[in-house]
Design a protein around this motif. Structure first.
Motif, PDB file in Angstrom:
ATOM      1  N   TYR A   1      -3.391   1.057  -8.944  1.00  0.00           N
ATOM      2  CA  TYR A   1      -3.625  -0.325  -8.499  1.00  0.00           C
ATOM      3  C   TYR A   1      -3.089  -1.219  -9.594  1.00  0.00           C
ATOM      4  O   TYR A   1      -3.629  -1.253 -10.697  1.00  0.00           O
ATOM      5  CB  TYR A   1      -5.121  -0.543  -8.264  1.00  0.00           C
ATOM      6  CG  TYR A   1      -5.477  -1.882  -7.629  1.00  0.00           C
ATOM      7  CD1 TYR A   1      -4.535  -2.655  -6.954  1.00  0.00           C
ATOM      8  CD2 TYR A   1      -6.785  -2.359  -7.681  1.00  0.00           C
ATOM      9  CE1 TYR A   1      -4.867  -3.858  -6.363  1.00  0.00           C
ATOM     10  CE2 TYR A   1      -7.139  -3.565  -7.082  1.00  0.00           C
ATOM     11  CZ  TYR A   1      -6.170  -4.310  -6.435  1.00  0.00           C
ATOM     12  OH  TYR A   1      -6.514  -5.504  -5.855  1.00  0.00           O
TER      13      TYR A   1
ATOM     14  N   VAL B   1     -13.058  -2.742 -10.103  1.00  0.00           N
ATOM     15  CA  VAL B   1     -12.442  -3.484  -8.997  1.00  0.00           C
ATOM     16  C   VAL B   1     -13.573  -3.897  -8.051  1.00  0.00           C
ATOM     17  O   VAL B   1     -14.245  -3.042  -7.485  1.00  0.00           O
ATOM     18  CB  VAL B   1     -11.409  -2.618  -8.242  1.00  0.00           C
ATOM     19  CG1 VAL B   1     -10.917  -3.325  -6.988  1.00  0.00           C
ATOM     20  CG2 VAL B   1     -10.236  -2.265  -9.147  1.00  0.00           C
TER      21      VAL B   1
ATOM     22  N   TYR C   1      -9.430   3.045 -10.364  1.00  0.00           N
ATOM     23  CA  TYR C   1      -8.211   2.443 -10.893  1.00  0.00           C
ATOM     24  C   TYR C   1      -8.347   2.092 -12.373  1.00  0.00           C
ATOM     25  O   TYR C   1      -7.593   1.287 -12.910  1.00  0.00           O
ATOM     26  CB  TYR C   1      -7.810   1.247 -10.034  1.00  0.00           C
ATOM     27  CG  TYR C   1      -7.480   1.668  -8.610  1.00  0.00           C
ATOM     28  CD1 TYR C   1      -6.365   2.468  -8.341  1.00  0.00           C
ATOM     29  CD2 TYR C   1      -8.299   1.326  -7.535  1.00  0.00           C
ATOM     30  CE1 TYR C   1      -6.072   2.893  -7.051  1.00  0.00           C
ATOM     31  CE2 TYR C   1      -8.006   1.734  -6.238  1.00  0.00           C
ATOM     32  CZ  TYR C   1      -6.891   2.516  -6.005  1.00  0.00           C
ATOM     33  OH  TYR C   1      -6.598   2.942  -4.732  1.00  0.00           O
TER      34      TYR C   1
ATOM     35  N   ARG D   1     -10.422   0.415 -14.067  1.00  0.00           N
ATOM     36  CA  ARG D   1     -11.077  -0.839 -14.453  1.00  0.00           C
ATOM     37  C   ARG D   1     -11.971  -1.217 -13.278  1.00  0.00           C
ATOM     38  O   ARG D   1     -11.730  -0.763 -12.159  1.00  0.00           O
ATOM     39  CB  ARG D   1     -10.037  -1.936 -14.717  1.00  0.00           C
ATOM     40  CG  ARG D   1      -9.182  -2.246 -13.495  1.00  0.00           C
ATOM     41  CD  ARG D   1      -8.039  -3.196 -13.829  1.00  0.00           C
ATOM     42  NE  ARG D   1      -7.255  -3.536 -12.652  1.00  0.00           N
ATOM     43  CZ  ARG D   1      -6.299  -2.774 -12.130  1.00  0.00           C
ATOM     44  NH1 ARG D   1      -6.030  -1.596 -12.668  1.00  0.00           N
ATOM     45  NH2 ARG D   1      -5.614  -3.166 -11.078  1.00  0.00           N
TER      46      ARG D   1
ATOM     47  N   LEU E   1      -1.144  -0.982  -4.409  1.00  0.00           N
ATOM     48  CA  LEU E   1      -2.289  -0.061  -4.439  1.00  0.00           C
ATOM     49  C   LEU E   1      -1.923   1.221  -3.703  1.00  0.00           C
ATOM     50  O   LEU E   1      -1.431   1.184  -2.569  1.00  0.00           O
ATOM     51  CB  LEU E   1      -3.502  -0.726  -3.770  1.00  0.00           C
ATOM     52  CG  LEU E   1      -4.808   0.071  -3.786  1.00  0.00           C
ATOM     53  CD1 LEU E   1      -6.004  -0.872  -3.911  1.00  0.00           C
ATOM     54  CD2 LEU E   1      -4.967   0.902  -2.511  1.00  0.00           C
ATOM     55  N   SER E   2      -2.166   2.349  -4.354  1.00  0.00           N
ATOM     56  CA  SER E   2      -1.939   3.618  -3.651  1.00  0.00           C
ATOM     57  C   SER E   2      -3.228   4.423  -3.638  1.00  0.00           C
ATOM     58  O   SER E   2      -4.090   4.260  -4.508  1.00  0.00           O
ATOM     59  CB  SER E   2      -0.828   4.432  -4.320  1.00  0.00           C
ATOM     60  OG  SER E   2      -1.205   4.830  -5.621  1.00  0.00           O
TER      61      SER E   2
ATOM     62  N   LEU F   1     -11.114  -6.556  -0.868  1.00  0.00           N
ATOM     63  CA  LEU F   1     -10.075  -6.335  -1.882  1.00  0.00           C
ATOM     64  C   LEU F   1      -9.230  -7.599  -2.072  1.00  0.00           C
ATOM     65  O   LEU F   1      -8.776  -7.903  -3.168  1.00  0.00           O
ATOM     66  CB  LEU F   1      -9.190  -5.178  -1.411  1.00  0.00           C
ATOM     67  CG  LEU F   1      -8.299  -4.487  -2.414  1.00  0.00           C
ATOM     68  CD1 LEU F   1      -9.135  -3.717  -3.421  1.00  0.00           C
ATOM     69  CD2 LEU F   1      -7.349  -3.532  -1.685  1.00  0.00           C
TER      70      LEU F   1
ATOM     71  N   PHE G   1       0.854  -1.196   0.000  1.00  0.00           N
ATOM     72  CA  PHE G   1       0.000   0.000   0.000  1.00  0.00           C
ATOM     73  C   PHE G   1       0.880   1.233   0.000  1.00  0.00           C
ATOM     74  O   PHE G   1       1.797   1.352   0.799  1.00  0.00           O
ATOM     75  CB  PHE G   1      -0.917  -0.003   1.229  1.00  0.00           C
ATOM     76  CG  PHE G   1      -1.977  -1.048   1.149  1.00  0.00           C
ATOM     77  CD1 PHE G   1      -3.210  -0.758   0.598  1.00  0.00           C
ATOM     78  CD2 PHE G   1      -1.728  -2.344   1.587  1.00  0.00           C
ATOM     79  CE1 PHE G   1      -4.189  -1.733   0.489  1.00  0.00           C
ATOM     80  CE2 PHE G   1      -2.707  -3.328   1.491  1.00  0.00           C
ATOM     81  CZ  PHE G   1      -3.939  -3.018   0.944  1.00  0.00           C
TER      82      PHE G   1
END
Lengths: 307, 325
Positions: A111, B107, B103, B105, A116-117, B70, A70
């Motif tokens: 991502y 998710v 992002y 796309r 992921l940020s 996630l 992250f």
């Protein structure tokens, strides 16, 4: 020209070619972004990690493919040290074809695979704790990069509490550069990060070295313990932000910026082995120049066209 | 005969039994306490570490739920009182909802945040709110509400099937009511998502009411009084999905429409429903859609004061009578 295999460098010079490439890729990438901003070809904002590049370079070698990383607003180095894909990242920042996230996320919202940020301070730690819960027992961990300013957010404490209670494999990497945007740490943080970690029964390790090999050597057993026990760990790096918070917004006095520059790894490494350094420095600078030229010539990214 | 709370509890048991990827987190949800309203009773004993009683940290609970989602699992997060969901606003709106599209796309973030709402229980200003309106129009976020007409297990399947975070509102007063049973005067049927409550053989109603689950019984009391004492026939539509507002059936012939919403006045769900209906009904409406909301004020603790603020059967009846007069 020095041969690529150079296994027996002195302990003060434990960098291998790959590490130096990674450091210099990030350095030149960030410099290129500031130049592109000056030229008026980048929109929005960006936060460069100039001076802090050695942290993700040191940490990334301790991470496995199944770890989840992250990152935050200042995340280009975190990304490039994990995924050396400057084309995809620059395309994302410039909104060009081949962008990692179709140009929707931009500099702060990436991502890609297990990286992921996101751009809200402290927001990632509870999410990383949830991901870590899922990873616990598999040997994988969740790694979250935060800054000293992030410790103003309550989410940090809620997450540390849960991660400690529930024995979550969570590696918190704190890039303590002594300044939160424009506010010095002394004006925004009472007490210490070490004491805050201790309050939750979370192990804390302080890193003052900027030597990638030395840092890894010290961290490797601690990171192994995060995976094996599992348990959270806070690693606090004393570091320096060489550049502005974003672009052209540095209000620090010149003598302080000079002091920060003196601590930079770049000149030190250049002096230790000038020929070797110059070769890789040129190679990475030219690589970034090519990336900039190539990505700048691409058409705009399309919505839903994430790479 | 099944109480709504038992139905909900059974739905959670069935869901966790049938889908090992589902986690449940919340304050005091473990046994023997089983949650402040006993909705999670028996779950921690059966499903072990998939059910976690958490510290008092609504923001991080929502974040941990989003993290589990996630990472490929599914999470149900219980907020003890819906008022406290304000503490999770960042995680829900800035992370979970935005992540579904920021992002570049899709998710999937299969996360359901359960929020016990509503007043009429004397809990006072910070334990009685209907915060639905604060979450309307958040990209990537869907809002649902429990009703006595909709099978909760099916709703959970629907919410997780969306792959985006959902808030599921549960009016606390509804917990002690019966599922699938209403006033003997009226019948109900499900038309797609929407429960339609009607007077059998009555023909075209004088007024069609639209409301959310928590107001069903108060609205039915008003409809009964309007029928028996005012000779006005009303029909009621209750969608389980609050936002985006789903298609509402059978309004083409309605002489008048009232939307009844327990949220306080200003920026309301009722206004959102009316906004969705106006383009469709504009040519046929004889007068503006009536919006009935709780007053613009905090919800007092003392029952006689609380009653004045919240929507009640008599205030619904009065508003319908006035609109039709």
């Amino acid at each position: 020209m020095i041969a690529t295999a150079a296994p027996s460098r002195s302990p003060r010079h434990a960098l291998n070619d790959g590490d130096l490439r990674s450091l210099l890729l990030i350095r030149h990438f960030e410099r290129a972004l500031l130049r592109l901003f000056e030229q008026g070809v980048l929109s929005g904002t960006t936060h460069t990690c100039l001076g802090q590049e050695y942290i993700p370079v040191a940490v990334s070698a301790l991470l496995r493919d199944d770890d989840f990383v992250f990152s935050n607003h200042r995340g280009h180095g975190h990304f490039l040290a994990r995924h050396p894909d400057p084309h995809g990242l620059l395309a994302e920042i410039m909104g060009r074809e081949g962008a990692l996230c179709g140009g929707v996320g931009g500099s702060q919202h990436i991502y890609h695979r297990r990286f992921l940020s996101t751009g809200v301070q402290g927001e990632s730690l509870p999410v990383a704790t949830g991901v870590g819960l899922k990873l616990a027992g598999t040997g994988a961990l969740a790694c979250a990069y935060i800054g000293d300013g992030t410790w103003g957010e309550g989410a940090v404490y809620e997450a540390l509490n849960m991660a400690s209670l529930w024995r979550v494999p969570l590696l918190v990497v704190v890039e303590h550069n002594g300044i939160a945007q424009s506010t010095p740490t002394s004006a925004q943080m009472a007490g210490t990060i070490a004491a805050r970690a201790a309050a939750f029964g979370v192990r804390h390790h302080h890193v003052t070295s900027t030597d990638v090999g030395e840092i890894r050597q010290a961290l490797a057993p601690l990171v192994d313990a995060v995976r094996a026990e599992p348990s959270p760990l806070v690693v606090e790096f004393a570091t320096h932000r060489l550049g502005p918070h974003s672009k052209g917004d540095d209000t620090r006095p010149p003598e302080e910026i000079r002091r920060v520059r003196e601590s930079d790894w770049y000149d030190r490494h250049a002096e230790l082995d000038p020929e070797w350094f110059a070769r890789i420095d040129r190679e990475q600078r030219e690589l970034v120049e090519r990336v900039v030229a190539e990505v700048s010539a691409r058409p705009h990214s399309r919505s839903g066209g994430a790479a | 005969m099944t109480r709504v709370s038992e139905h909900l509890n059974q739905a959670l048991h069935d869901l966790m039994e049938s889908d090992p990827s589902v986690h449940l987190l919340g304050e005091d949800v473990g046994d023997p306490y089983g949650g402040a309203f006993k909705i999670t009773r028996g779950l921690s004993g059966r499903f072990g570490s998939r059910v976690r009683s958490t510290p008092l940290s609504e923001g991080a609970i929502a974040g941990v739920g989003a993290g589990l989602a996630l990472a490929g699992d599914k999470a149900i997060v219980e907020i003890m009182f819906a008022d406290f969901v304000a503490l999770a606003f960042d995680q829900i709106t800035n992370f979970a909802a935005k992540s579904t599209s920021m992002y570049g796309r899709p998710v999937p973030v299969p996360l359901v945040v359960r929020c016990p709402t509503g007043g009429n229980r004397g809990y006072g200003p910070t334990h009685s709110q209907n915060p639905q309106k604060h979450f309307i129009g958040v990209p990537g976020l869907s809002l649902f509400e429990m009703t006595p007409f909709h099978d909760v297990g099916e709703l959970f399947a629907r919410m997780f099937g969306l792959g985006r975070p959902c808030l599921f509102f549960e009016d606390k007063v509804l917990y002690t009511r019966q599922m699938f049973r209403i006033d003997d005067l009226f019948r109900f049927e499900l038309v797609d998502d929407v429960a339609r409550v009607y007077l059998d053989g009555a023909g075209r109603p004088d007024c069609t009411l639209v409301t959310h689950g928590g107001l069903v019984h108060r609205t039915l009391d008003a409809m009964r009084a309007l029928l028996l004492e005012d000779d006005l026939v009303c029909e009621l539509l209750v969608p389980a999905q609050l936002y985006p507002v789903p298609p509402l059936p059978g309004l083409e012939d309605a002489p008048h429409v009232c939307v009844v919403d327990d949220g306080t006045e200003g920026g309301t769900w009722a206004a959102e429903v009316a906004t969705a209906l106006y383009p469709r009904l504009w040519d046929r409406l004889r007068r503006p859609i009536t919006l009935i909301n709780s007053a613009d004020g905090v919800i007092p603790a003392a029952p006689h004061l609380e009653r004045e603020v919240l929507v009640q059967a008599d205030s619904i009846r009065a508003a319908v009578r006035e609109a039709l007069s």
